[in-house]
Design an enzyme around this catalytic site. Structure first.
Site, short mmCIF file in Angstrom:
data_model
loop_
_atom_site.label_atom_id
_atom_site.label_comp_id
_atom_site.label_asym_id
_atom_site.label_seq_id
_atom_site.Cartn_x
_atom_site.Cartn_y
_atom_site.Cartn_z
N GLY A 1 -67.73 -17.38 -92.02
CA GLY A 1 -67.75 -18.76 -92.51
C GLY A 1 -68.17 -18.81 -93.97
O GLY A 1 -69.20 -19.37 -94.30
N LYS B 1 -68.33 -14.57 -86.42
CA LYS B 1 -68.30 -15.98 -86.84
C LYS B 1 -68.29 -16.10 -88.36
O LYS B 1 -69.18 -16.71 -88.96
CB LYS B 1 -69.48 -16.77 -86.26
CG LYS B 1 -69.49 -16.84 -84.73
CD LYS B 1 -70.54 -17.80 -84.21
CE LYS B 1 -70.57 -17.91 -82.71
NZ LYS B 1 -71.13 -16.75 -82.00
O1 S5P Z 1 -69.82 -21.75 -78.71
C1 S5P Z 1 -70.19 -20.62 -78.55
C2 S5P Z 1 -69.56 -19.54 -79.18
C3 S5P Z 1 -70.01 -18.26 -78.90
S1 S5P Z 1 -69.10 -16.95 -79.53
N1 S5P Z 1 -71.23 -20.35 -77.69
C4 S5P Z 1 -71.67 -19.09 -77.44
O2 S5P Z 1 -72.60 -18.94 -76.64
N2 S5P Z 1 -71.09 -18.02 -78.09
C5 S5P Z 1 -71.58 -16.64 -77.89
O3 S5P Z 1 -71.44 -16.30 -76.52
C6 S5P Z 1 -73.07 -16.46 -78.22
O4 S5P Z 1 -73.22 -16.03 -79.55
C7 S5P Z 1 -73.50 -15.40 -77.23
O5 S5P Z 1 -73.24 -14.11 -77.78
C8 S5P Z 1 -72.59 -15.60 -76.03
C9 S5P Z 1 -73.17 -16.38 -74.89
O6 S5P Z 1 -74.24 -15.72 -74.32
P1 S5P Z 1 -74.94 -16.21 -72.95
O7 S5P Z 1 -76.07 -15.25 -72.79
O8 S5P Z 1 -75.41 -17.61 -73.15
O9 S5P Z 1 -73.89 -16.09 -71.88
#
Ligand code: S5P
Length: 372
Positions: A101, A99
């Site tokens: 930025g 990410k």
């Molecule tokens: O909008 C977002 C973008 C990303 S990349 N929402 C997210 O959750 N992520 C990433 O996806 C977050 O950093 C994490 O690594 C993953 C989701 O993890 P979970 O455990 O909630 O499925």
């Protein structure tokens, strides 16, 4: 409501063959097709050993493994070397969820140097657009430099005529690049992964002058042919191209986030200007709207209720919101589901990854009209 974009109904392998699809996107789409997996594992773990075990357990079920390298306490060259070895063997690409930025010159350094040196080992990374569109230019330039350095290292090894020793994790095959193919699609991975070992020992054999080689062999963002493989090719015979690609964070999964409306539209506009580098988006739905669009959408915030149970999974209390693979792929037109804790917290992570893979794949088949 407008009709869904044509990419919704087009099989991944046909999208891979569209003339405007860049090689890394084409590779990923074909890999998805061959593995029948539109699942990305979010490997949010904090040690190298956890990361490697997870990759071994789940690797057969995924097309992509997403890392947060900065949360791995003992991240090192070994992490990269061994993860790349598993990725090669189990056939998945690596996506570092950095990410980016910041201003252009800073992101270039964050991408290519420091303890993470992401450009050396992750085929895909992502960035926010809030610093402005030149963040994409900056990362694209840095990727080109990384590719050039890789090409140079391959050429150097050839020039000196001393083969790189296959690392201990390598498969038995050890064919090397030929002198005319500077990004060797069909070269087995000791060469590719030697690049990731820069800083270890991969290049210490090379003592020849490389000036001539650089000036004649290196091209920015090597425009090589798309790696060819088709339905009859066994998966073990495909090798990932040494290319780099970017996803723009056009939408987020979290409650109350600000990546909406005109900000999201700007991401799409910028992506259209950099189709050779921007593969697509992190978003909650497909953002393909213009006829020529063939961006890949990857969606996080995906979870399933435990086996045998129905209903929507609640958030994590820290803003994360979840949808099912079916809703994301079938109703929203997303291409790849990103799943972290849904798999990481399971007792049998391999079986759970398979369950997610099947759900997401069935939703894709329904979307392209192969299943109800
Ligand atoms: O909008 C977002 C973008 C990303 S990349 N929402 C997210 O959750 N992520 C990433 O996806 C977050 O950093 C994490 O690594 C993953 C989701 O993890 P979970 O455990 O909630 O499925």
């Amino acid at each position: 409501m407008a009709a869904p974009h044509p990419t919704w109904a087009l099989p991944y392998k046909d999208r891979a063959s569209l003339p405007s699809t860049p090689p890394l996107a084409a590779y990923l789409l074909r890999l998805i097709h061959l593995k029948r997996s539109n699942l990305c594992l979010s490997a949010d773990v904090t040690t190298t050993s956890e990361l490697l075990s997870l990759a071994e357990e789940v690797g057969d079920s995924i097309c992509l493994l997403k890392t947060h390298a900065d949360i791995i306490n003992d991240f090192s060259d070994r992490t990269v070397r061994e993860l790349r070895g598993i990725a090669r063997r189990k056939r998945f690409l690596i996506f570092e969820d950095r990410k980016f930025g910041d201003i252009g010159s800073t992101v270039q350094r964050q991408y290519t140097s420091g303890p993470l040196s992401i450009a050396k080992w992750a085929e895909i990374t992502n960035a926010h657009l809030f610093p402005g569109p030149l963040i994409v230019t900056a990362l694209k330039q840095a990727a080109a430099t990384a590719i050039a350095a890789y090409n140079t290292s391959v050429q150097t090894d050839i020039s000196v005529g001393s083969p790189i020793e296959p690392p201990s994790y390598a498969e038995s095959s050890s064919s090397h690049a030929n002198a005319t193919n500077h990004v060797p699609n069909n070269t087995s991975s000791p060469d590719r992964d030697a690049f990731a070992r820069e800083g270890c020992d991969a290049r210490k054999h090379s003592v020849v002058s490389i000036t001539h080689t650089i000036s004649t062999q290196t091209e920015p963002m090597s425009p090589q042919a798309t790696p060819s493989f088709d339905d009859s090719d066994p998966i073990p015979n495909i090798n990932s191209p040494f290319l780099r690609g970017l996803l723009l964070l056009a939408e987020m999964s979290t409650e109350g986030n600000f990546l909406t409306g005109s900000y999201t539209s700007s991401c799409v506009e910028v992506a259209r200007q950099h189709k050779d580098f921007v593969l697509g988006f992190i978003a909650q739905r497909s953002l393909n709207t213009q006829k020529e669009d063939n961006f890949i959408t990857m969606t996080p915030g995906v979870s399933l209720p435990p086996p045998g149970q129905e209903g929507k999974v609640g958030g994590d209390g820290l803003g994360q919101q979840y949808n099912s693979p079916r809703s994301v792929v079938l109703e929203k037109g997303s291409d790849v589901v990103i799943v972290g804790r849904g798999i990481l917290n399971a007792d049998d992570r391999s079986a759970e990854a398979e369950r997610y893979r099947q759900e997401a794949w069935t939703a894709y088949e329904a979307r392209i009209g192969r299943r109800r």
